[in-house]
Scaffold this active site. Sequence first.
Site, PDB file in Angstrom:
ATOM      1  N   ALA A   1      23.890 -13.213  40.682  1.00  0.00           N
ATOM      2  CA  ALA A   1      22.921 -13.750  41.648  1.00  0.00           C
ATOM      3  C   ALA A   1      21.904 -12.693  42.081  1.00  0.00           C
ATOM      4  O   ALA A   1      20.767 -13.018  42.410  1.00  0.00           O
ATOM      5  CB  ALA A   1      23.665 -14.298  42.859  1.00  0.00           C
TER       6      ALA A   1
ATOM      7  N   GLU B   1      20.326 -10.728  40.287  1.00  0.00           N
ATOM      8  CA  GLU B   1      19.209 -10.681  39.330  1.00  0.00           C
ATOM      9  C   GLU B   1      18.323 -11.933  39.361  1.00  0.00           C
ATOM     10  O   GLU B   1      17.273 -11.951  38.703  1.00  0.00           O
ATOM     11  CB  GLU B   1      19.746 -10.497  37.900  1.00  0.00           C
ATOM     12  CG  GLU B   1      20.231  -9.098  37.576  1.00  0.00           C
ATOM     13  CD  GLU B   1      21.618  -8.769  38.105  1.00  0.00           C
ATOM     14  OE1 GLU B   1      22.442  -9.703  38.256  1.00  0.00           O
ATOM     15  OE2 GLU B   1      21.873  -7.588  38.410  1.00  0.00           O
TER      16      GLU B   1
ATOM     17  N   VAL C   1      28.067 -16.946  44.770  1.00  0.00           N
ATOM     18  CA  VAL C   1      28.540 -15.651  45.286  1.00  0.00           C
ATOM     19  C   VAL C   1      29.780 -15.942  46.128  1.00  0.00           C
ATOM     20  O   VAL C   1      29.718 -16.701  47.104  1.00  0.00           O
ATOM     21  CB  VAL C   1      27.464 -14.926  46.120  1.00  0.00           C
ATOM     22  CG1 VAL C   1      27.856 -13.464  46.317  1.00  0.00           C
ATOM     23  CG2 VAL C   1      26.092 -15.008  45.460  1.00  0.00           C
ATOM     24  N   ILE C   2      30.875 -15.364  45.716  1.00  0.00           N
ATOM     25  CA  ILE C   2      32.161 -15.647  46.377  1.00  0.00           C
ATOM     26  C   ILE C   2      32.694 -14.351  46.995  1.00  0.00           C
ATOM     27  O   ILE C   2      32.783 -13.312  46.321  1.00  0.00           O
ATOM     28  CB  ILE C   2      33.173 -16.235  45.366  1.00  0.00           C
ATOM     29  CG1 ILE C   2      32.586 -17.518  44.738  1.00  0.00           C
ATOM     30  CG2 ILE C   2      34.510 -16.532  46.056  1.00  0.00           C
ATOM     31  CD1 ILE C   2      33.408 -18.106  43.616  1.00  0.00           C
TER      32      ILE C   2
ATOM     33  N   THR D   1      35.676  -6.507  49.321  1.00  0.00           N
ATOM     34  CA  THR D   1      34.743  -5.435  49.729  1.00  0.00           C
ATOM     35  C   THR D   1      33.439  -6.046  50.263  1.00  0.00           C
ATOM     36  O   THR D   1      33.230  -7.252  50.127  1.00  0.00           O
ATOM     37  CB  THR D   1      34.407  -4.544  48.511  1.00  0.00           C
ATOM     38  OG1 THR D   1      33.593  -5.315  47.616  1.00  0.00           O
ATOM     39  CG2 THR D   1      35.669  -4.082  47.788  1.00  0.00           C
TER      40      THR D   1
ATOM     41  N   HIS E   1      30.642  -6.071  48.988  1.00  0.00           N
ATOM     42  CA  HIS E   1      29.733  -6.404  47.894  1.00  0.00           C
ATOM     43  C   HIS E   1      29.082  -7.778  48.088  1.00  0.00           C
ATOM     44  O   HIS E   1      27.882  -7.957  47.862  1.00  0.00           O
ATOM     45  CB  HIS E   1      30.517  -6.370  46.575  1.00  0.00           C
ATOM     46  CG  HIS E   1      29.666  -6.327  45.357  1.00  0.00           C
ATOM     47  ND1 HIS E   1      28.873  -5.249  45.032  1.00  0.00           N
ATOM     48  CD2 HIS E   1      29.472  -7.237  44.368  1.00  0.00           C
ATOM     49  CE1 HIS E   1      28.241  -5.502  43.896  1.00  0.00           C
ATOM     50  NE2 HIS E   1      28.576  -6.707  43.484  1.00  0.00           N
TER      51      HIS E   1
ATOM     52  N   PHE F   1      16.787 -23.383  46.373  1.00  0.00           N
ATOM     53  CA  PHE F   1      17.857 -22.397  46.496  1.00  0.00           C
ATOM     54  C   PHE F   1      19.220 -23.108  46.372  1.00  0.00           C
ATOM     55  O   PHE F   1      19.682 -23.745  47.315  1.00  0.00           O
ATOM     56  CB  PHE F   1      17.721 -21.722  47.861  1.00  0.00           C
ATOM     57  CG  PHE F   1      18.746 -20.680  48.163  1.00  0.00           C
ATOM     58  CD1 PHE F   1      18.653 -19.412  47.615  1.00  0.00           C
ATOM     59  CD2 PHE F   1      19.813 -20.957  49.009  1.00  0.00           C
ATOM     60  CE1 PHE F   1      19.601 -18.441  47.910  1.00  0.00           C
ATOM     61  CE2 PHE F   1      20.766 -19.995  49.304  1.00  0.00           C
ATOM     62  CZ  PHE F   1      20.659 -18.729  48.748  1.00  0.00           C
TER      63      PHE F   1
ATOM     64  N   ARG G   1      32.073 -27.515  46.068  1.00  0.00           N
ATOM     65  CA  ARG G   1      30.617 -27.734  46.041  1.00  0.00           C
ATOM     66  C   ARG G   1      30.042 -27.784  44.631  1.00  0.00           C
ATOM     67  O   ARG G   1      28.826 -27.847  44.449  1.00  0.00           O
ATOM     68  CB  ARG G   1      29.937 -26.610  46.856  1.00  0.00           C
ATOM     69  CG  ARG G   1      30.158 -26.803  48.346  1.00  0.00           C
ATOM     70  CD  ARG G   1      30.056 -25.541  49.155  1.00  0.00           C
ATOM     71  NE  ARG G   1      30.321 -25.808  50.558  1.00  0.00           N
ATOM     72  CZ  ARG G   1      31.532 -25.985  51.106  1.00  0.00           C
ATOM     73  NH1 ARG G   1      32.621 -25.906  50.335  1.00  0.00           N
ATOM     74  NH2 ARG G   1      31.673 -26.263  52.383  1.00  0.00           N
TER      75      ARG G   1
HETATM   76  N1  INI Z   1      27.290 -11.894  41.378  1.00  0.00           N
HETATM   77  C1  INI Z   1      27.390 -13.210  41.643  1.00  0.00           C
HETATM   78  O1  INI Z   1      26.541 -13.990  41.187  1.00  0.00           O
HETATM   79  N2  INI Z   1      28.427 -13.688  42.391  1.00  0.00           N
HETATM   80  C2  INI Z   1      29.371 -12.864  42.917  1.00  0.00           C
HETATM   81  O2  INI Z   1      30.304 -13.367  43.587  1.00  0.00           O
HETATM   82  C3  INI Z   1      29.286 -11.470  42.658  1.00  0.00           C
HETATM   83  N3  INI Z   1      30.280 -10.594  43.194  1.00  0.00           N
HETATM   84  O3  INI Z   1      31.005 -10.975  44.104  1.00  0.00           O
HETATM   85  O4  INI Z   1      30.387  -9.437  42.750  1.00  0.00           O
HETATM   86  C4  INI Z   1      28.206 -10.997  41.861  1.00  0.00           C
HETATM   87  N4  INI Z   1      28.091  -9.692  41.563  1.00  0.00           N
HETATM   88  C5  INI Z   1      27.233  -9.210  40.508  1.00  0.00           C
HETATM   89  C6  INI Z   1      25.793  -8.969  40.942  1.00  0.00           C
HETATM   90  O5  INI Z   1      25.116 -10.195  41.166  1.00  0.00           O
HETATM   91  C7  INI Z   1      25.014  -8.221  39.862  1.00  0.00           C
HETATM   92  O6  INI Z   1      24.952  -8.979  38.692  1.00  0.00           O
HETATM   93  C8  INI Z   1      25.639  -6.867  39.536  1.00  0.00           C
HETATM   94  O7  INI Z   1      25.805  -6.109  40.705  1.00  0.00           O
HETATM   95  C9  INI Z   1      24.739  -6.071  38.541  1.00  0.00           C
HETATM   96  O8  INI Z   1      23.450  -5.854  39.098  1.00  0.00           O
END
Ligand code: INI
Length: 156
Positions: free
Chosen positions: A57, A59, A82-83, A87, A89, A114, A128
């Site tokens: 997400a 990118e 995005v779950i 951490t 992140h 979105f 969902r």
């Molecule tokens: N990307 C997601 O689309 N969903 C997620 O839950 C996620 N988690 O949790 O790590 C996630 N991480 C990757 C991120 O989007 C990038 O692709 C990565 O950091 C490289 O830039």
Amino acid sequence: MNIIEGKLQLMGDERIAIVSSRFNHLITDRLVEGAKDCFLRHGGRDELLDLVLVPGAYEIPFALQKILSQGEYDGVCCLGAVIRGATPHFDYVSAEATKGIANVTLKFGAPVTFGVLTTDTIEQAIERAGTKVGNKGFESMAGLIELINLYRKLGA
Ligand code: INI
């Protein structure tokens, strides 16, 4: 009072892109299916629907920027999942995806929706993505169709 609103209706000549992330693809694949289903059911043509896949997400905004700068699409539907993990992140990825999509959309003024899920659990994401709480990909495409219709009326 004059009400100006978009109908849930395509003319059939719209070229639309779906930008979807691959991360959590069990979920995002279902969102893409829902969005495609909505597009076809409302008069869209399969050959005018493009799917752009990005790693995660985070990118999505960069791909959205490239797509809109081509000027070849009538609208873009952004999908992702995005779950939350153990951490922080989740917070960074979801915030950057949200802000980035909004910033690029404002820059180009094009119809963009979105459909990025931001959930605390995998269960909430599954709910969902075509189960208990519907399919947010379908809803996101429905929103896009309405926006495209509305912007035409607004002369945009
Ligand atoms: N990307 C997601 O689309 N969903 C997620 O839950 C996620 N988690 O949790 O790590 C996630 N991480 C990757 C991120 O989007 C990038 O692709 C990565 O950091 C490289 O830039």
